[in-house]
Design an enzyme around this catalytic site. Structure first.
Site, short mmCIF file in Angstrom:
data_model
loop_
_atom_site.label_atom_id
_atom_site.label_comp_id
_atom_site.label_asym_id
_atom_site.label_seq_id
_atom_site.Cartn_x
_atom_site.Cartn_y
_atom_site.Cartn_z
N CYS A 141 7.73 4.73 2.77
CA CYS A 141 7.20 5.59 1.71
C CYS A 141 5.72 5.85 1.94
O CYS A 141 4.86 5.06 1.56
CB CYS A 141 7.43 4.92 0.36
SG CYS A 141 6.77 5.89 -1.00
N CYS A 144 3.65 5.95 -1.21
CA CYS A 144 3.34 4.66 -1.84
C CYS A 144 2.26 3.92 -1.03
O CYS A 144 1.39 3.28 -1.60
CB CYS A 144 4.56 3.75 -1.87
SG CYS A 144 6.08 4.54 -2.35
N ASP A 145 2.36 3.98 0.30
CA ASP A 145 1.57 3.07 1.13
C ASP A 145 0.54 3.74 2.02
O ASP A 145 -0.25 3.04 2.66
CB ASP A 145 2.54 2.24 2.00
CG ASP A 145 3.49 1.43 1.14
OD1 ASP A 145 3.04 0.93 0.09
OD2 ASP A 145 4.67 1.31 1.49
#
Ligand code: NDP
Length: 317
Positions: A141, A144-145
Site C-alpha cells: 500500500c 499507507c506507507d
C-alpha cells in the site's frame, strides 16, 4: 459450530462501499440490518488517497473520509454496525449461520449479504514476507506507507492500473521509483501508462522479475532478473507490491459456489444471487471485472433489494 446467540433478518458481512450501501438500502427497507465490519473497517478504500472517479464528488474525495461518510449514512438509518470478523459459516440447510471471532458470537440470519471484498496479492518470496512481517520496508500500500520513504529510492512491482497509480503517488514523495514489469508491456490502461511515462523520476524496467528483496533488518536493495537471466541489484529503501488482489472468500469454500480463483459465482447475471437461497453477493468478492467503488456500491444496492424481495416472498418481511 456453537449455538446461535441471536437471529436477525439481514446480516451483512463486510464494510466497504458494497457492505455500507447494502446496509443503507436494507435499513431504509426496515430489514434491521446487522453489519460486521471485519478486520479492516472501510475496506480497501481506506488504503487509497483521493478517489476521483466516484460520481458526485467533482473535486474528488479522500477514501477514508468517504468510507466514514458511508458508515455514518448507514448508521443514520439504524444499521447495527459492529466490530467482528466472520470466521466460519454454515449455509447448508434453510438457516444461515455465521460465526464471528472464532465463535465468540454466532448469528443466524434469514438473509446474508456477503461484502467481504478482496486482499492484496504477494509475490511469495521469503525475503518479501520477512520484511512485510517485521515492517522493514515491504508494503502493498503505497498510500499507507509511501510517506516513510520520503526523499528515498523505492521499487514497485506490477504493471496494472494499481501499480501505475501507486508509482505516480510514490514519485511525488520519493527520489526515484523503479517499476518492475515482468512482460514487455503493461496491462494498465493507456491513460495510466502515459501518466507513468510522463514522470521523470519513474524508471520502468520491462521483462524484469524480482529475484530477492535484500537487507538484514530493513530493505537495502532488490535483486532483479531479466528474461535473459541476467541479474542485477538496485539500491532501494522501500519495496512495494501491486500485483492484484485475491477475493476474501476462504470461509465460504464448500458453502457456496466459488470459481477457481475464489470469486463468488454470480448465480443469475444482473442480480445479487449466489447459488444459495437467501445468500447474496456484493462488491469485489464476486467481481473480477470492474472492481470499482461505484460498481461495488451498485451491487450492494442490488443485493439489498434482492434480499428484501426474497424475504417478502418467504413471508419473512
Ligand atoms: P491487475 O490484475 O489489473 O494487474 C496486476 C498486474 O500485476 C499485472 O500487470 C500483472 O502482470 C502483474 N503481476 C501479477 N502477478 C505478478 C507477479 N507474480 N510478478 C510480477 N508481476 C505480477 O490488478 P490491479 O490491482 O492493477 O487492478 C485491478 C482492477 O482495478 C483493474 O480492473 C484495474 O483497471 C482497476 N483499477 C482502476 C484504477 C482506476 O481506474 N483509477 C486504479 C486501480 C485499479 P501481467 O500483466 O504480466 O499479468
Amino acid at each position: 459450530m456453537s449455538e446461535a446467540n441471536e437471529h436477525v433478518k439481514c446480516l451483512i458481512i463486510g464494510s466497504g462501499p458494497a457492505g455500507y450501501t447494502a446496509a443503507i438500502y436494507a435499513a431504509r427497507a426496515d430489514m434491521k440490518p446487522v453489519l460486521y465490519q471485519g478486520l479492516q473497517p472501510g475496506g480497501q478504500l481506506t488504503e487509497t488517497t483521493d478517489v476521483d472517479n466516484f460520481p458526485g464528488y467533482p473535486d474528488g474525495v479522500n477514501g477514508t473520509a468517504m468510507m466514514a461518510d458511508l458508515e455514518t449514512q448507514a448508521r443514520r438509518f439504524d444499521t447495527d454496525v459492529r466490530n467482528g470478523w466472520a470466521t466460519a459459516v454454515d449455509f447448508i440447510g434453510s438457516v444461515h449461520r455465521v460465526e464471528f471471532d472464532g465463535g465468540a458470537h454466532v448469528v443466524t440470519a434469514d438473509s446474508v449479504i456477503i461484502s467481504t471484498g478482496a486482499s492484496a496479492k504477494w509475490l511469495g518470496l521469503e525475503s518479501e514476507q520477512k520484511f512485510k512481517e517485521n515492517g522493514g520496508g515491504v508494503s502493498a500500500c503505497a498510500v499507507c506507507d509511501g510517506f516513510f520513504y520520503k526523499g528515498q529510492d523505492v521499487a514497485i512491482v506490477g504493471a496494472g492500473d494499481s501499480a501505475c497509480e501507486e508509482a505516480s503517488y510514490l514519485a511525488k514523495l520519493c527520489n526515484k521509483v523503479y517499476m518492475i514489469v515482468r512482460r514487455d508491456q503493461m496491462r494498465a490502461s493507456r491513460a495510466m501508462q502515459n501518466r507513468v511515462n510522463g514522470i521523470d523520476n519513474i524508471e520502468v524496467l520491462y521483462n524484469t522479475s524480482t529475484d530477492e528483496v535484500l537487507g538484514d533488518d530493513t530493505v537495502t536493495g532488490v535483486r532483479v532478473v531479466n528474461t535473459s537471466g541476467e541479474k542485477h541489484e538496485l539500491e532501494i529503501q522501500g519495496f512495494f507490491v501491486a500485483i492484484g488482489h485475491t477475493p476474501n472468500t476462504d470461509i465460504f469454500k464448500g458453502q457456496i459456489d466459488l470459481d477457481p480463483e475464489g470469486y463468488i459465482i454470480q448465480a443469475a447475471p444482473g442480480t445479487g444471487a449466489t447459488n444459495i437461497e437467501g445468500v447474496f453477493w456484493s462488491g469485489d468478492c464476486a467481481d473480477r471485472t470492474y472492481r470499482q467503488a461505484v460498481t461495488a456500491a451498485g451491487s450492494g444496492c442490488a443485493a439489498a433489494l434482492d434480499a428484501e424481495r426474497y424475504l417478502a416472498a418467504k413471508g419473512l418481511h
